[in-house]
Design a protein around this motif. Structure first.
Motif, PDB file in Angstrom:
ATOM      1  N   PHE A  75       0.838  -1.197   0.000  1.00  0.00           N
ATOM      2  CA  PHE A  75       0.000   0.000   0.000  1.00  0.00           C
ATOM      3  C   PHE A  75       0.873   1.246   0.000  1.00  0.00           C
TER       4      PHE A  75
ATOM      5  N   ALA B  34       0.565   5.179   1.341  1.00  0.00           N
ATOM      6  CA  ALA B  34      -0.162   6.155   2.149  1.00  0.00           C
ATOM      7  C   ALA B  34       0.428   7.528   1.851  1.00  0.00           C
ATOM      8  N   ASP B  35      -0.424   8.418   1.345  1.00  0.00           N
ATOM      9  CA  ASP B  35       0.025   9.780   1.077  1.00  0.00           C
ATOM     10  C   ASP B  35      -1.064  10.747   1.512  1.00  0.00           C
ATOM     11  N   TYR B  36      -0.914  12.003   1.145  1.00  0.00           N
ATOM     12  CA  TYR B  36      -1.861  13.015   1.604  1.00  0.00           C
ATOM     13  C   TYR B  36      -3.246  12.856   0.989  1.00  0.00           C
TER      14      TYR B  36
ATOM     15  N   GLY C  77      -4.653   9.901   0.685  1.00  0.00           N
ATOM     16  CA  GLY C  77      -5.289   8.751   1.317  1.00  0.00           C
ATOM     17  C   GLY C  77      -4.431   7.502   1.238  1.00  0.00           C
ATOM     18  N   LEU C  78      -5.090   6.366   1.353  1.00  0.00           N
ATOM     19  CA  LEU C  78      -4.440   5.067   1.371  1.00  0.00           C
ATOM     20  C   LEU C  78      -4.831   4.302   0.113  1.00  0.00           C
ATOM     21  N   ASN C  79      -3.833   3.877  -0.648  1.00  0.00           N
ATOM     22  CA  ASN C  79      -4.076   3.100  -1.866  1.00  0.00           C
ATOM     23  C   ASN C  79      -3.486   1.718  -1.660  1.00  0.00           C
ATOM     24  N   GLU C  80      -4.370   0.708  -1.654  1.00  0.00           N
ATOM     25  CA  GLU C  80      -3.952  -0.666  -1.408  1.00  0.00           C
ATOM     26  C   GLU C  80      -4.160  -1.511  -2.654  1.00  0.00           C
TER      27      GLU C  80
ATOM     28  N   ASP D 188      10.023   9.165   0.848  1.00  0.00           N
ATOM     29  CA  ASP D 188       9.207   7.976   1.020  1.00  0.00           C
ATOM     30  C   ASP D 188       9.848   7.121   2.104  1.00  0.00           C
TER      31      ASP D 188
ATOM     32  N   SER E 284       5.141  -1.509   1.982  1.00  0.00           N
ATOM     33  CA  SER E 284       4.414  -0.255   2.168  1.00  0.00           C
ATOM     34  C   SER E 284       5.317   0.914   1.808  1.00  0.00           C
TER      35      SER E 284
ATOM     36  N   ARG F 214       5.143   5.169   2.622  1.00  0.00           N
ATOM     37  CA  ARG F 214       4.480   6.341   3.226  1.00  0.00           C
ATOM     38  C   ARG F 214       5.179   7.568   2.637  1.00  0.00           C
TER      39      ARG F 214
END
Length: 151
Positions: free
Chosen positions: A72, A74-76, A78-81, A133, A144, A146
């Motif tokens: 996944f 996770a950025d500003y 939202g969360l993309n899985e 990242d 993951s 972030r």
């Protein structure tokens, strides 16, 4: 005499505790040093190649070799899985900034976490946007990411 004895005991206790703190610090540094996994830089390079690729099908083909099945981002926004959502997020970023590419610095490793600072921009201004990242790794693949933007 009692005052001198008390001061001597206090000084001895302080010195003993300083020694213990130094010994714990040295022991902790030795025990927690961990080398980066073999091939980490190549894995990170492949990650950024995916994010720089404008070919959706080519990106999707490269996912299995770079990302775990439960990867996944996770950025500003939202969360993309999963493959589909991450691939869509890449397409969205690229559509918002045509011609921009990521220019990553070498990966840094610290006790199970990888970090990469990067620039993002057109070829004539590759550090227009700056960020980093933070990655986790599982079984030789990224599990993951972030994303932090420094602007």
């Amino acid at each position: 005499m009692k005052k001198v004895f008390t001061q001597t005991l206090l000084l001895a206790a302080l010195l003993a505790s300083t020694h213990n703190v130094l010994a714990e610090s040295i022991t902790m540094n030795i025990m927690t040093t961990q080398p980066a996994p073999a091939g980490l830089q190549q894995l990170i390079d492949r990650h950024f190649a995916i994010w720089n690729s404008t070919d959706v099908a080519e990106r999707e083909k490269a996912f299995a070799a770079v990302y775990s099945s439960d990867f996944f981002v996770a950025d500003y926004d939202g969360l993309n899985e999963g493959t589909d959502r991450v691939n869509a997020a890449i397409s969205k970023v690229q559509s918002q900034h045509p011609g921009f590419i990521f220019t990553p610095a070498p990966v840094e490793w610290n006790h199970g976490i990888a970090r990469v600072t990067w620039g993002y921009g057109p070829k004539d201004n590759p550090y227009l946007v700056k960020g980093e990242d933070v990655f986790t790794i599982s079984e030789g693949r990224l599990s993951s990411a972030r994303v932090f933007i420094s602007r």
